[in-house]
Design an enzyme around this catalytic site. Sequence first.
Site, PDB file in Angstrom:
ATOM      1  N   HIS A   1     -16.670  -6.991  -9.221  1.00  0.00           N
ATOM      2  CA  HIS A   1     -15.373  -7.230  -9.861  1.00  0.00           C
ATOM      3  C   HIS A   1     -15.134  -8.718 -10.017  1.00  0.00           C
ATOM      4  O   HIS A   1     -15.215  -9.467  -9.051  1.00  0.00           O
ATOM      5  CB  HIS A   1     -14.235  -6.659  -8.999  1.00  0.00           C
ATOM      6  CG  HIS A   1     -14.163  -5.171  -9.006  1.00  0.00           C
ATOM      7  ND1 HIS A   1     -13.126  -4.469  -8.458  1.00  0.00           N
ATOM      8  CD2 HIS A   1     -15.002  -4.240  -9.524  1.00  0.00           C
ATOM      9  CE1 HIS A   1     -13.322  -3.175  -8.628  1.00  0.00           C
ATOM     10  NE2 HIS A   1     -14.464  -3.014  -9.263  1.00  0.00           N
TER      11      HIS A   1
ATOM     12  N   TYR B   1      -2.920  -4.187  -7.227  1.00  0.00           N
ATOM     13  CA  TYR B   1      -1.974  -4.405  -6.133  1.00  0.00           C
ATOM     14  C   TYR B   1      -0.572  -4.321  -6.730  1.00  0.00           C
ATOM     15  O   TYR B   1      -0.185  -5.202  -7.510  1.00  0.00           O
ATOM     16  CB  TYR B   1      -2.183  -5.791  -5.517  1.00  0.00           C
ATOM     17  CG  TYR B   1      -3.407  -5.889  -4.623  1.00  0.00           C
ATOM     18  CD1 TYR B   1      -3.274  -5.787  -3.242  1.00  0.00           C
ATOM     19  CD2 TYR B   1      -4.677  -6.072  -5.152  1.00  0.00           C
ATOM     20  CE1 TYR B   1      -4.384  -5.865  -2.414  1.00  0.00           C
ATOM     21  CE2 TYR B   1      -5.796  -6.154  -4.329  1.00  0.00           C
ATOM     22  CZ  TYR B   1      -5.637  -6.045  -2.962  1.00  0.00           C
ATOM     23  OH  TYR B   1      -6.730  -6.118  -2.139  1.00  0.00           O
TER      24      TYR B   1
ATOM     25  N   PRO C   1      -4.612  -5.367   6.341  1.00  0.00           N
ATOM     26  CA  PRO C   1      -5.608  -4.978   5.338  1.00  0.00           C
ATOM     27  C   PRO C   1      -5.341  -5.507   3.929  1.00  0.00           C
ATOM     28  O   PRO C   1      -6.224  -5.463   3.084  1.00  0.00           O
ATOM     29  CB  PRO C   1      -5.546  -3.448   5.366  1.00  0.00           C
ATOM     30  CG  PRO C   1      -4.196  -3.114   5.897  1.00  0.00           C
ATOM     31  CD  PRO C   1      -3.818  -4.222   6.828  1.00  0.00           C
TER      32      PRO C   1
ATOM     33  N   LYS D   1      -9.821  -8.549   4.464  1.00  0.00           N
ATOM     34  CA  LYS D   1     -10.617  -9.550   5.172  1.00  0.00           C
ATOM     35  C   LYS D   1     -11.318  -9.036   6.443  1.00  0.00           C
ATOM     36  O   LYS D   1     -12.156  -9.731   7.011  1.00  0.00           O
ATOM     37  CB  LYS D   1      -9.717 -10.736   5.577  1.00  0.00           C
ATOM     38  CG  LYS D   1      -9.273 -11.585   4.406  1.00  0.00           C
ATOM     39  CD  LYS D   1     -10.380 -12.529   3.967  1.00  0.00           C
ATOM     40  CE  LYS D   1     -10.186 -13.055   2.587  1.00  0.00           C
ATOM     41  NZ  LYS D   1     -10.884 -12.322   1.526  1.00  0.00           N
TER      42      LYS D   1
ATOM     43  N   TYR E   1      -9.246 -14.738  -1.707  1.00  0.00           N
ATOM     44  CA  TYR E   1      -9.656 -13.333  -1.841  1.00  0.00           C
ATOM     45  C   TYR E   1     -11.178 -13.209  -1.941  1.00  0.00           C
ATOM     46  O   TYR E   1     -11.789 -12.335  -1.317  1.00  0.00           O
ATOM     47  CB  TYR E   1      -8.979 -12.712  -3.069  1.00  0.00           C
ATOM     48  CG  TYR E   1      -9.001 -11.211  -3.045  1.00  0.00           C
ATOM     49  CD1 TYR E   1      -8.005 -10.494  -2.397  1.00  0.00           C
ATOM     50  CD2 TYR E   1     -10.034 -10.492  -3.660  1.00  0.00           C
ATOM     51  CE1 TYR E   1      -8.027  -9.103  -2.348  1.00  0.00           C
ATOM     52  CE2 TYR E   1     -10.067  -9.110  -3.611  1.00  0.00           C
ATOM     53  CZ  TYR E   1      -9.063  -8.422  -2.960  1.00  0.00           C
ATOM     54  OH  TYR E   1      -9.095  -7.047  -2.903  1.00  0.00           O
TER      55      TYR E   1
HETATM   56  C1  LIG Z   1      -8.513   2.905   9.448  1.00  0.00           C
HETATM   57  C2  LIG Z   1      -8.996   1.517   9.093  1.00  0.00           C
HETATM   58  C3  LIG Z   1      -9.017   1.099   7.764  1.00  0.00           C
HETATM   59  C4  LIG Z   1      -9.464  -0.182   7.437  1.00  0.00           C
HETATM   60  N1  LIG Z   1      -9.460  -0.579   6.118  1.00  0.00           N
HETATM   61  C5  LIG Z   1      -9.894  -1.823   5.810  1.00  0.00           C
HETATM   62  C6  LIG Z   1      -9.897  -2.284   4.468  1.00  0.00           C
HETATM   63  O1  LIG Z   1      -9.516  -1.567   3.540  1.00  0.00           O
HETATM   64  N2  LIG Z   1     -10.370  -3.540   4.216  1.00  0.00           N
HETATM   65  C7  LIG Z   1     -10.838  -4.359   5.231  1.00  0.00           C
HETATM   66  O2  LIG Z   1     -11.304  -5.492   4.977  1.00  0.00           O
HETATM   67  N3  LIG Z   1     -10.836  -3.948   6.494  1.00  0.00           N
HETATM   68  C8  LIG Z   1     -10.382  -2.718   6.800  1.00  0.00           C
HETATM   69  N4  LIG Z   1     -10.398  -2.322   8.077  1.00  0.00           N
HETATM   70  C9  LIG Z   1     -10.941  -3.246   9.053  1.00  0.00           C
HETATM   71  C10 LIG Z   1     -12.475  -3.202   9.087  1.00  0.00           C
HETATM   72  O3  LIG Z   1     -12.893  -1.874   8.975  1.00  0.00           O
HETATM   73  C11 LIG Z   1     -12.908  -3.852  10.389  1.00  0.00           C
HETATM   74  O4  LIG Z   1     -12.484  -5.206  10.352  1.00  0.00           O
HETATM   75  C12 LIG Z   1     -14.412  -3.771  10.643  1.00  0.00           C
HETATM   76  O5  LIG Z   1     -14.770  -2.453  10.928  1.00  0.00           O
HETATM   77  C13 LIG Z   1     -14.804  -4.688  11.807  1.00  0.00           C
HETATM   78  O6  LIG Z   1     -16.126  -4.441  12.194  1.00  0.00           O
HETATM   79  P1  LIG Z   1     -16.557  -4.535  13.705  1.00  0.00           P
HETATM   80  O7  LIG Z   1     -18.010  -4.269  13.727  1.00  0.00           O
HETATM   81  O8  LIG Z   1     -16.036  -5.780  14.302  1.00  0.00           O
HETATM   82  O9  LIG Z   1     -15.756  -3.370  14.476  1.00  0.00           O
HETATM   83  P2  LIG Z   1     -15.868  -1.795  14.309  1.00  0.00           P
HETATM   84  O10 LIG Z   1     -16.204  -1.413  12.934  1.00  0.00           O
HETATM   85  O11 LIG Z   1     -14.619  -1.245  14.925  1.00  0.00           O
HETATM   86  O12 LIG Z   1     -17.103  -1.392  15.221  1.00  0.00           O
HETATM   87  C14 LIG Z   1     -17.041  -1.395  16.618  1.00  0.00           C
HETATM   88  C15 LIG Z   1     -18.013  -0.361  17.143  1.00  0.00           C
HETATM   89  O13 LIG Z   1     -18.011  -0.399  18.567  1.00  0.00           O
HETATM   90  C16 LIG Z   1     -18.012   0.930  19.064  1.00  0.00           C
HETATM   91  N5  LIG Z   1     -17.460   0.883  20.426  1.00  0.00           N
HETATM   92  C17 LIG Z   1     -16.163   0.765  20.805  1.00  0.00           C
HETATM   93  N6  LIG Z   1     -16.069   0.754  22.138  1.00  0.00           N
HETATM   94  C18 LIG Z   1     -17.320   0.856  22.614  1.00  0.00           C
HETATM   95  C19 LIG Z   1     -17.858   0.897  23.921  1.00  0.00           C
HETATM   96  N7  LIG Z   1     -17.073   0.805  25.018  1.00  0.00           N
HETATM   97  N8  LIG Z   1     -19.187   1.027  24.059  1.00  0.00           N
HETATM   98  C20 LIG Z   1     -20.003   1.082  22.971  1.00  0.00           C
HETATM   99  N9  LIG Z   1     -19.551   1.058  21.706  1.00  0.00           N
HETATM  100  C21 LIG Z   1     -18.221   0.940  21.537  1.00  0.00           C
HETATM  101  C22 LIG Z   1     -17.170   1.695  18.061  1.00  0.00           C
HETATM  102  O14 LIG Z   1     -17.448   3.087  18.100  1.00  0.00           O
HETATM  103  C23 LIG Z   1     -17.614   1.061  16.762  1.00  0.00           C
HETATM  104  O15 LIG Z   1     -18.712   1.717  16.187  1.00  0.00           O
HETATM  105  C24 LIG Z   1      -9.931  -1.046   8.446  1.00  0.00           C
HETATM  106  C25 LIG Z   1      -9.911  -0.631   9.772  1.00  0.00           C
HETATM  107  C26 LIG Z   1      -9.431   0.630  10.107  1.00  0.00           C
HETATM  108  C27 LIG Z   1      -9.393   1.042  11.564  1.00  0.00           C
END
Ligand SMILES: Cc1cc2nc3c(=O)[nH]c(=O)nc-3n(C[C@H](O)[C@H](O)[C@H](O)COP(=O)(O)OP(=O)(O)OC[C@H]3O[C@@H](n4cnc5c(N)ncnc54)[C@H](O)[C@@H]3O)c2cc1C
Length: 393
Positions: free
Chosen positions: A72, A198, A290, A294, A382
């Site tokens: 995009h 948006y 959200p 980011k 963005y």
């Molecule tokens: C419902 C929802 C919608 C979202 N929508 C957007 C969006 O539209 N745009 C956007 O930019 N961001 C969005 N986000 C945010 C984005 O998804 C996160 O910023 C991103 O997933 C971060 O990645 P991460 O690897 O840091 O954490 P996560 O993706 O949360 O991964 C962490 C991992 O650690 C695992 N874990 C947790 N505790 C333990 C433990 N004790 N032992 C072992 N493993 C463990 C979990 O199961 C998970 O797989 C959204 C988040 C949520 C919850």
Amino acid sequence: MRTQVGIVGAGPAGLLLAQLLQLQGVQSVVLEARDRDYVQRRVRAGVLEHGTVETFREAGVGVRMDAEGLAHDGTILRFGLQSHRIDFRELTGRSIVVYGQQEVVKDLIAARLDVGGELLFEVADVTLHDLDTARPRIDFVHEGVARSVECDFVIGADGFHGVSRGYLAGARTYERSYPFAWLGILAEAPPSSHELIYARHRNGFALHSMRSPTITRMYLQVRADEDISGWPDDRIWAELHTRLADDAGFTLTEGTLLDKGITPMRSFVCDRMQQGRLFIAGDAAHIVLPTGAKGMNLAVADVRLLSRALGGYYADHRTDLLDGYTELALRRVWRATHFSWWMTAMLHVSPHDDAFGDQLSLAQLDYVASSRAMATSLAENYTGLPYPKGWSY
Ligand SMILES: Cc1cc2nc3c(=O)[nH]c(=O)nc-3n(C[C@H](O)[C@H](O)[C@H](O)COP(=O)(O)OP(=O)(O)OC[C@H]3O[C@@H](n4cnc5c(N)ncnc54)[C@H](O)[C@@H]3O)c2cc1C
């Protein structure tokens, strides 16, 4: 088990770090609480910044993203029934790619398993030990058996509800919650617009987004304490039609709902992302609203920094990059936190706002729509500010 880097969490942060370390010849073990199917199906983010796209390509996991992701060059702001396009490419020379987080996770898991990297699903009772020594350890239970992995470094990439952040003694946290939430749907329907919309309507914010040429992702601002049972499919569609309408005859294509849920709106930043041999990354350290798209992009940015710092340690015995991790990472985190807050304030209708507050939001939107300087500011945030020098792994 013995490895160089022990990683807790197989979300985008943990998996990407394992991949970037692998490319530098650094061994790691990834421990994930959920099963593979669950993490590959978790519907979350979908907007990839320019730098995130480049990072996935450099990491060797960009092939499917390049084939199936939707590039995009701009986005639409809609208010007062009028649409205003922000042209990212013209204003910044950069663009974004829409590609679902679950697809990113699938690609990273496949890459990890392809090289025979250690990745254990369904681990339980993860605890961290001896983090202030040169031999930290992760204890956990896998398939009913108590196990340990000894490592040089422990990385907490276990998301907001993970255990790792709790091991940072005395860290200060900054937090803000908001008086509204997002009701998100995934629908089997072709997107009704090529680009994201948006929209600010007096009933509240709405976002039209997509995941593929056949799947639409949309959000509605709802009350913070809203119960999903109060939103049957008909009501969701009716409200989306109302909030996304414009005076050029925009039509929204409906379809079967594949998923729906309510996400709370929260900003959270932990002011320390390391202690001894423990480093935390991604949602474990910060949550952004959200609206700025980011969350996953910040997780990728943290991991870029960490992989470079760990690579420097193993290649040249450097510790300065590891020492400076929190400070560098937090600069980008606070910029993204501010941008996400700014987008949210401008586009949502706060129940705490009076008519005066509404007019301020509309004046801000009008300024962004009519000023090249403001539009450029939105576009550069963005699409993602360029990584400062030295962020490459
Ligand atoms: C419902 C929802 C919608 C979202 N929508 C957007 C969006 O539209 N745009 C956007 O930019 N961001 C969005 N986000 C945010 C984005 O998804 C996160 O910023 C991103 O997933 C971060 O990645 P991460 O690897 O840091 O954490 P996560 O993706 O949360 O991964 C962490 C991992 O650690 C695992 N874990 C947790 N505790 C333990 C433990 N004790 N032992 C072992 N493993 C463990 C979990 O199961 C998970 O797989 C959204 C988040 C949520 C919850």
